[in-house]
Scaffold this active site. Structure first.
Site, PDB file in Angstrom:
ATOM      1  N   ARG A  25       0.820  -1.202   0.000  1.00 45.82           N
ATOM      2  CA  ARG A  25       0.000   0.000   0.000  1.00 45.82           C
ATOM      3  C   ARG A  25       0.856   1.255   0.000  1.00 45.82           C
ATOM      4  O   ARG A  25       2.005   1.238   0.417  1.00 45.82           O
ATOM      5  CB  ARG A  25      -0.909   0.022   1.245  1.00 45.82           C
ATOM      6  CG  ARG A  25      -1.960  -1.071   1.262  1.00 45.82           C
ATOM      7  CD  ARG A  25      -2.820  -0.940   0.097  1.00 45.82           C
ATOM      8  NE  ARG A  25      -4.208  -1.200   0.398  1.00 45.82           N
ATOM      9  CZ  ARG A  25      -5.132  -1.091  -0.515  1.00 45.82           C
ATOM     10  NH1 ARG A  25      -4.833  -0.723  -1.729  1.00 45.82           N
ATOM     11  NH2 ARG A  25      -6.371  -1.350  -0.228  1.00 45.82           N
ATOM     12  N   CYS A  26       0.254   2.349  -0.417  1.00 41.94           N
ATOM     13  CA  CYS A  26       0.870   3.668  -0.438  1.00 41.94           C
ATOM     14  C   CYS A  26       1.456   3.967   0.950  1.00 41.94           C
ATOM     15  O   CYS A  26       0.778   3.699   1.953  1.00 41.94           O
ATOM     16  CB  CYS A  26      -0.207   4.688  -0.802  1.00 41.94           C
ATOM     17  SG  CYS A  26       0.356   6.392  -0.814  1.00 41.94           S
ATOM     18  N   PRO A  27       2.655   4.445   1.000  1.00 38.40           N
ATOM     19  CA  PRO A  27       3.540   4.938  -0.056  1.00 38.40           C
ATOM     20  C   PRO A  27       4.587   3.919  -0.501  1.00 38.40           C
ATOM     21  O   PRO A  27       5.492   4.276  -1.247  1.00 38.40           O
ATOM     22  CB  PRO A  27       4.212   6.136   0.612  1.00 38.40           C
ATOM     23  CG  PRO A  27       4.423   5.676   2.018  1.00 38.40           C
ATOM     24  CD  PRO A  27       3.160   4.856   2.335  1.00 38.40           C
ATOM     25  N   ASP A  52      -2.167  -1.454  -5.596  1.00 35.79           N
ATOM     26  CA  ASP A  52      -2.684  -0.273  -4.904  1.00 35.79           C
ATOM     27  C   ASP A  52      -3.198   0.728  -5.943  1.00 35.79           C
ATOM     28  O   ASP A  52      -2.454   1.155  -6.823  1.00 35.79           O
ATOM     29  CB  ASP A  52      -1.567   0.360  -4.079  1.00 35.79           C
ATOM     30  CG  ASP A  52      -2.019   1.571  -3.281  1.00 35.79           C
ATOM     31  OD1 ASP A  52      -3.188   2.001  -3.439  1.00 35.79           O
ATOM     32  OD2 ASP A  52      -1.216   2.087  -2.503  1.00 35.79           O
ATOM     33  N   ASP A  58       0.899   8.064  -7.566  1.00 30.98           N
ATOM     34  CA  ASP A  58       2.116   8.296  -6.786  1.00 30.98           C
ATOM     35  C   ASP A  58       3.366   8.204  -7.656  1.00 30.98           C
ATOM     36  O   ASP A  58       4.294   9.010  -7.523  1.00 30.98           O
ATOM     37  CB  ASP A  58       2.221   7.293  -5.638  1.00 30.98           C
ATOM     38  CG  ASP A  58       1.188   7.523  -4.555  1.00 30.98           C
ATOM     39  OD1 ASP A  58       0.604   8.630  -4.502  1.00 30.98           O
ATOM     40  OD2 ASP A  58       0.955   6.592  -3.756  1.00 30.98           O
TER      41      ASP A  58
END
Length: 87
Positions: A25-27, A52, A58
């Site tokens: 998942r982010c980041p 994600d 991103d």
């Protein structure tokens, strides 16, 4: 699924390295991509596989800020494939 990175052989036409961050998942996808890109030379291509939904955005921001080229992205069966050329 574990994050994986590997250097691809010269027979691979669309990438020099593959970064598999499916399930992260982010980041984390962007952070891992930056580490990979830092280890590459100009003109080499990194392929990122992610699940994600924010990874594409991103990575686009990462490329914009660091001067790399987001070459293209595609989605298939929940997996996002993003190709980045190292500046």
């Amino acid at each position: 699924m574990n994050e994986r990175s590997r250097t691809l052989g010269s027979g691979q036409k669309d990438a020099h390295r593959l970064l598999d961050v499916r399930g992260k998942r982010c980041p984390e996808p962007a952070l891992r991509a930056r580490v990979e890109l830092d280890a590459m030379t100009a003109g080499e291509v990194l392929v990122v596989l992610a699940t994600d939904p924010l990874a594409e955005m991103d990575l686009a921001i990462l490329c914009d800020r660091l001067g790399h080229q987001l070459m293209d992205s595609s989605r298939s069966e929940g997996v996002i494939k993003i190709r980045i050329a190292r500046a």
